[in-house]
Design a protein around this motif. Structure first.
Motif: not given
Length: 254
Positions: A196-201, A232-245
């Motif tokens: 899962q990836r978030f593209f903005d806060m 900072e993670e968003l600005e560095r990678n362009g997204f914030i990473y998560n993992q679902e189950h």
């Protein structure tokens, strides 16, 4: 990072926007995040087994959005919901159309007689196997897609200091074992861990406030350092990473 007043205000605005959330409608997040597709379709499994003459129970129906996509006769449909805001919404929207709407806070006490349903559906709602078995007719179907105990730990641990989970028992293997022991025949089972990836806060904060049980105690005002790190993670990678189950089981009562 330097957390500016402007940035804080934008986060507070996101938190305020979430208060309008009702039902189980995540359309606000369109374009703000993505999740890898599951290797199965809950919808397809339901429609494969759901017949127009079936007495149907949908547990934890939310706002009834997914339920109505099945286009099942509403006079043969019952639903449960344990969140008062959604329950009152359902009373206004679905009950006048013939749906039996029941407020059920604890899923081990369903407000229906024995042998009531040909099929019980459950998407991301807790359940008691004994209660499901009790309300199902002989040879009835139970189809459930669940959020497993490993869901969202990546993001929860980033956002909530000292985040812990009491148990990790909700997995496909444990649920299948219990269903078989209760006399169900397993026709389909699968499990996945989609990214899962978030593209903005804005999307991330809206999501965290909506799925509040995965982010206990979270608010913008009390979690500024963690939000700053995620920015900072968003600005560095362009997204914030998560993992679902996720996992799915389709069973029939023997």
């Amino acid at each position: 990072m330097n957390i500016t007043e402007q940035l804080i205000q934008s986060w507070l605005d996101s938190e305020q926007n979430q208060k309008d959330f009702i039902g189980w409608d995540f359309s606000y997040l369109k374009g703000k995040y993505e999740q890898e597709p599951l290797p199965w379709s809950y919808y397809s499994h339901v429609t494969e087994h759901l017949k127009p003459t079936h007495q149907l129970l949908d547990m934890g129906t939310g706002g009834g959005e997914l339920l109505q996509s099945f286009e099942h006769p509403l006079s043969l449909t019952s639903v449960t919901e344990g969140w008062k805001k959604n329950y009152h919404y359902l009373i206004k929207q679905l009950k006048p159309k013939g749906v039996n709407v029941q407020f059920v806070k604890e899923d081990d006490h369903l407000n229906f007689p024995d042998d009531s349903f040909d099929i019980v559906l459950n998407s991301h709602e807790s359940f008691s196997i004994n209660e499901v078995r009790r309300v199902l007719k002989p040879n009835g179907w139970f189809i459930t897609q669940q959020v497993g105990d490993l869901n969202g730990l990546t993001l929860s641990s980033k956002l909530i200091p000292d985040f812990t989970v009491d148990s990790f028992n909700l997995h496909l293997s444990t649920v299948v074992s219990k269903l078989r022991a209760a006399g169900f025949k397993v026709l389909y089972q699968n499990e996945a861990y989609p990214a899962q990836r978030f593209f903005d806060m804005d999307g991330l904060i809206y999501y965290a406030k909506t799925i509040s049980w995965e982010f206990p105690g979270f608010s913008v005002e009390t979690h500024l350092p963690q939000l700053g790190a995620l920015q900072e993670e968003l600005e560095r990678n362009g997204f914030i990473y998560n993992q679902e189950h996720r996992f799915i089981v389709a069973v029939q009562l023997n």
